[in-house]
Write a protein that holds these residues in place. Structure first.
Motif: not given
Length: 355
Positions: A36-48, A66-77
């Motif tokens: 969960r801590v590691a996945a928080g990085t993806t959420i932070t990058n999406i907001h930025r 970039k957003l598409k990649t971040l969303y895919q990473n967020g879904i996987e996390d």
């Protein structure tokens, strides 16, 4: 271990299994938190990235990709975290199941001292029995679709005996499992009770069950019943959010345990559970009330079953009444005539039987 220093092998094995499961659970919880801590990085990058896009008059291809990649990473996390949480829940349910199964066994091997080794008393106080039944019902595991999902969770078909789902064809309850059994009382009346399976004779197609309630008796009452007179209880609870199809419908006629008893009575579903750990609200048929039903009473999912009517033979003098599809067929033996009546409404049945 008993107070005499004797070790019951089954209890010892169960204790070892519980300790190992708790150790695994601790590892899973730790792993979940780290993920969960590691996945928080993806959420932070999406907001930025979304903040940077606010200054753009038009969203560029760079930001889209970039957003598409971040969303895919967020879904996987999120999927990975859901898998870890499900493993934690499975491990918790595993420990609960062992605890519930070994509780009676632990009580039976405890003695006061070396000079007071005696046969354990089999009778159980009603208050203790009711507490155990309530605990067992709420400790049932909750069914959740496995990840990754091939289709939306509410479209995934729950397994047999999950909530209101029927058992598989040919299902046979195992010894030690609790069931709903239709017995004949000393007064000659038939009643549905909570019972425990002792054995099943496949050749005769009959169960041997014991009444779970020992009140007023030195031992459990045994009954030999056909499969039709035994109904399996749910082995998993249904989550109203993930598997609403596994719940009984509001207004449906059911059999449910009346609170603080071990008997099943007819009732109507007044309200459905709103969470996996909540109960049904049931209106029981009760002639002592003016409306014909009791006030709403809470009943756990485990003890609510679809109504199972007894097979009745309808006869009147020399008439045999048969229901064939949408027709009543009345056969008069003396005149050897068949008279068919089309069913227009149930209110005509009394008229048909009088013919």
């Amino acid at each position: 271990m008993s107070r005499t220093g004797l070790i019951d092998p089954v209890c010892e094995m169960s204790e070892g299994g519980v300790k190992a499961s708790l150790k695994e659970l601790h590892g899973l919880v730790k792993k979940t938190q780290e993920h969960r801590v590691a996945a928080g990085t993806t959420i932070t990058n999406i907001h930025r990235t979304q903040e940077k896009m606010k200054n753009e008059a038009k969203v560029s291809t760079y930001f889209k990709n970039k957003l598409k990649t971040l969303y895919q990473n967020g879904i996987e996390d999120a999927r990975k975290e859901a898998e870890l949480l499900q493993q934690c829940l499975d491990k918790i349910n595993e420990v609960k199941t062992v605890k519930v199964k070994t509780a009676p066994l632990r009580k039976s091997v405890l003695f006061v001292n070396d000079s007071d080794i005696r046969k354990p008393k089999t009778a159980m106080r009603r208050s203790v029995l009711m507490a155990m039944l309530h605990q067992t019902a709420h400790q049932l595991p909750v069914w959740k679709p496995s990840f990754p999902l091939e289709k939306p969770s509410h479209l995934c078909k729950p397994p047999p005996l999950c909530g209101a789902m029927p058992p598989e064809p040919g299902h046979v309850s195992k010894p030690g499992e609790q069931v709903c059994a239709r017995i004949k009382t000393p007064e000659g009346e038939e009643q549905w009770i909570l019972a425990e399976v002792v054995s099943y004779n496949a050749h005769q197609g009959k169960y041997t069950v014991e009444d779970i309630d020992e009140e007023g008796r030195s031992s459990r009452e045994s009954h030999v019943l056909t499969r039709r007179k035994v109904s399996s209880l749910p082995t998993m609870k249904a989550d109203p959010t993930l598997s609403p199809s596994a719940l009984h419908l509001k207004g449906q006629l059911v059999m449910a345990i009346y609170p603080q008893t071990t008997c099943f009575y007819r009732g109507i579903i007044n309200a459905l559970p709103n969470r996996a750990d909540s109960d049904y609200s049931v209106l029981f048929e009760e002639n002592s009330y003016a409306e014909g039903y009791s006030p709403p009473l809470k009943v756990p999912q485990r003890y609510v079953l679809p109504i199972k009517e007894a097979r009745k033979k309808v006869t009147k003098n020399k008439h045999s009444i048969l229901l064939l599809n949408n027709y009543y067929c009345t056969y008069k033996t003396r005149h050897a005539k068949f008279v068919f009546f089309s069913i227009i409404s149930p209110s005509f049945r009394s008229t048909m039987l009088a013919v």
